[in-house]
Motif scaffolding. Structure first.
Motif, mmCIF file in Angstrom:
data_model
loop_
_atom_site.group_PDB
_atom_site.id
_atom_site.type_symbol
_atom_site.label_atom_id
_atom_site.label_comp_id
_atom_site.label_asym_id
_atom_site.label_seq_id
_atom_site.Cartn_x
_atom_site.Cartn_y
_atom_site.Cartn_z
ATOM 1 N N ILE A 1 0.805 -1.222 0.000
ATOM 2 C CA ILE A 1 0.000 0.000 0.000
ATOM 3 C C ILE A 1 0.838 1.271 0.000
ATOM 4 N N CYS A 2 2.094 1.185 0.367
ATOM 5 C CA CYS A 2 2.912 2.409 0.466
ATOM 6 C C CYS A 2 3.031 3.076 -0.913
ATOM 7 N N PRO A 3 2.572 4.313 -1.048
ATOM 8 C CA PRO A 3 2.612 4.969 -2.369
ATOM 9 C C PRO A 3 4.017 5.372 -2.797
ATOM 10 N N MET A 4 4.984 5.301 -1.888
ATOM 11 C CA MET A 4 6.335 5.780 -2.195
ATOM 12 C C MET A 4 7.361 4.650 -2.239
ATOM 13 N N ASP A 5 6.920 3.394 -2.111
ATOM 14 C CA ASP A 5 7.861 2.260 -2.061
ATOM 15 C C ASP A 5 8.927 2.489 -0.996
ATOM 16 N N SER A 6 8.478 2.988 0.144
ATOM 17 C CA SER A 6 9.423 3.332 1.216
ATOM 18 C C SER A 6 9.810 2.112 2.052
ATOM 19 N N ILE A 7 8.936 1.063 2.044
ATOM 20 C CA ILE A 7 9.146 -0.089 2.934
ATOM 21 C C ILE A 7 9.548 -1.323 2.124
ATOM 22 N N SER A 8 10.541 -2.056 2.620
ATOM 23 C CA SER A 8 10.960 -3.314 1.983
ATOM 24 C C SER A 8 11.216 -4.356 3.061
ATOM 25 N N PHE A 9 10.892 -5.605 2.773
ATOM 26 C CA PHE A 9 11.286 -6.733 3.635
ATOM 27 C C PHE A 9 12.284 -7.547 2.828
ATOM 28 N N VAL A 10 13.514 -7.556 3.267
ATOM 29 C CA VAL A 10 14.595 -8.169 2.481
ATOM 30 C C VAL A 10 15.561 -8.911 3.400
ATOM 31 N N ALA A 11 16.419 -9.728 2.769
ATOM 32 C CA ALA A 11 17.478 -10.393 3.535
ATOM 33 C C ALA A 11 18.484 -9.337 3.991
ATOM 34 N N ARG A 12 19.057 -9.601 5.159
ATOM 35 C CA ARG A 12 20.053 -8.673 5.715
ATOM 36 C C ARG A 12 21.253 -8.542 4.773
ATOM 37 N N GLY A 13 21.968 -7.437 4.825
ATOM 38 C CA GLY A 13 23.158 -7.252 3.986
ATOM 39 C C GLY A 13 23.912 -6.013 4.406
ATOM 40 N N ASP A 14 25.075 -5.813 3.792
ATOM 41 C CA ASP A 14 25.834 -4.584 4.050
ATOM 42 C C ASP A 14 25.033 -3.398 3.553
ATOM 43 N N GLU A 15 25.199 -2.263 4.209
ATOM 44 C CA GLU A 15 24.343 -1.122 3.882
ATOM 45 C C GLU A 15 24.425 -0.728 2.405
ATOM 46 N N ALA A 16 25.644 -0.644 1.862
ATOM 47 C CA ALA A 16 25.791 -0.189 0.472
ATOM 48 C C ALA A 16 25.042 -1.112 -0.480
ATOM 49 N N GLU A 17 25.137 -2.412 -0.230
ATOM 50 C CA GLU A 17 24.486 -3.394 -1.103
ATOM 51 C C GLU A 17 22.984 -3.445 -0.829
ATOM 52 N N LEU A 18 22.619 -3.303 0.455
ATOM 53 C CA LEU A 18 21.210 -3.324 0.850
ATOM 54 C C LEU A 18 20.441 -2.186 0.179
ATOM 55 N N ARG A 19 21.068 -1.029 0.065
ATOM 56 C CA ARG A 19 20.426 0.131 -0.541
ATOM 57 C C ARG A 19 19.994 -0.137 -1.985
ATOM 58 N N THR A 20 20.675 -1.055 -2.660
ATOM 59 C CA THR A 20 20.343 -1.328 -4.065
ATOM 60 C C THR A 20 19.232 -2.361 -4.198
ATOM 61 N N ARG A 21 18.909 -3.069 -3.091
ATOM 62 C CA ARG A 21 17.926 -4.166 -3.168
ATOM 63 C C ARG A 21 16.545 -3.771 -2.656
ATOM 64 N N LEU A 22 16.347 -2.518 -2.287
ATOM 65 C CA LEU A 22 15.055 -2.097 -1.745
ATOM 66 C C LEU A 22 14.043 -1.918 -2.880
ATOM 67 N N LYS A 23 12.764 -1.798 -2.518
ATOM 68 C CA LYS A 23 11.719 -1.632 -3.552
ATOM 69 C C LYS A 23 12.039 -0.444 -4.443
ATOM 70 N N ALA A 24 12.499 0.645 -3.823
ATOM 71 C CA ALA A 24 13.022 1.780 -4.598
ATOM 72 C C ALA A 24 14.439 2.015 -4.082
ATOM 73 N N PRO A 25 15.457 1.937 -4.939
ATOM 74 C CA PRO A 25 16.843 2.089 -4.468
ATOM 75 C C PRO A 25 17.005 3.363 -3.653
ATOM 76 N N ALA A 26 17.678 3.235 -2.490
ATOM 77 C CA ALA A 26 17.862 4.387 -1.589
ATOM 78 C C ALA A 26 19.167 5.074 -1.951
ATOM 79 N N GLU A 27 19.078 6.105 -2.780
ATOM 80 C CA GLU A 27 20.292 6.708 -3.327
ATOM 81 C C GLU A 27 20.822 7.886 -2.524
ATOM 82 N N ASN A 28 20.009 8.406 -1.624
ATOM 83 C CA ASN A 28 20.481 9.537 -0.805
ATOM 84 C C ASN A 28 21.271 8.999 0.390
ATOM 85 N N LEU A 29 22.589 9.005 0.255
ATOM 86 C CA LEU A 29 23.440 8.405 1.283
ATOM 87 C C LEU A 29 23.450 9.206 2.586
ATOM 88 N N GLU A 30 22.978 10.443 2.526
ATOM 89 C CA GLU A 30 22.942 11.252 3.755
ATOM 90 C C GLU A 30 21.767 10.863 4.646
#
Ligand code: SF4
Ligand code: SF4
Length: 197
Positions: free
Chosen positions: A101-130
């Motif tokens: 239901i999230c209109p922004m693809d803000s939530i993901s349920f994924v396998a654990r991983g390193d932050e840099a790699e995890l950011r690429t596997r979310l429903k919408a890639p989290a590109e803002n590193l800040e």
């Protein structure tokens, strides 16, 4: 008296902690005590006096202020940055309803991983590193819940959808503590600890 002390003798570097609080905004199953409609309205401009009027006298007020109707629209445009999504891992049954239901693809349920790699596997890639990610402890299936706060509208749809109340919308309050002990809120035990010691 030393310049690193306030007049009352306290160290200027030992600032008392602020009072912080989170309070649920739930009023029923589908009702919130705050207006949660996301709006696409651009900021409403404060009307100005005509240039020939404003420039004719230094006594003329340039900003005229909003009329009541525009002020209401401007205040309704708020994105509720003070209302936080709070996740309770223990009551989540991993139905993925909030993800759908999230209109922004803000939530993901994924396998654990390193932050840099995890950011690429979310429903919408989290590109803002800040912007730090919100990562839960491990859930029953071994996945983690990851939320990218950078794109969240604070609309509360995830919390309305959740069948177990694992998401809640909670209003954040921050009160800075006054430097002088006499001005402080006597109920703030953290800030007053030094004074009472
Ligand atoms: S509050 Fe709205 S935008 Fe934010 S995670 Fe929940 S559903 Fe998505
Ligand atoms: S809707 Fe609620 S129970 Fe379902 S996955 Fe989301 S948080 Fe967990």
């Amino acid at each position: 008296m030393s310049i690193d002390r306030f007049l009352n003798g306290e160290d200027v570097k030992a600032r008392p902690a602020p009072i912080t609080n989170l309070m649920s905004q739930k009023m029923g199953i589908h009702e919130w005590s705050y207006r949660n409609d996301p709006t696409g309205d651009a900021r409403f401009k404060v009307p100005w006096a005509a240039a020939e009027v404003a420039l004719a006298s230094i006594k003329i007020e340039v900003e005229l202020g909003f009329d009541a109707a525009t002020a209401f629209k401007e205040s309704s445009r708020c994105l509720n940055c003070d209302v936080q999504t709070v996740f309770n891992r223990d009551t989540c049954i991993e139905c993925d309803g909030c993800v759908d239901i999230c209109p922004m693809d803000s939530i993901s349920f994924v396998a654990r991983g390193d932050e840099a790699e995890l950011r690429t596997r979310l429903k919408a890639p989290a590109e803002n590193l800040e912007q730090a990610l919100y990562v839960s402890d491990e859930l029953k299936t071994g996945r983690v819940m990851v939320k990218d706060e950078d794109v969240c509208l604070h609309c509360g749809l995830c919390a309305e959808r959740c069948p177990t109340g694992a998401w809640d919308m909670q209003k954040f309050l921050l009160n800075t503590t006054q430097a002088g002990p006499r001005c402080r809120d006597k109920t703030n035990k953290t800030a007053n600890a030094k004074e009472m010691a």
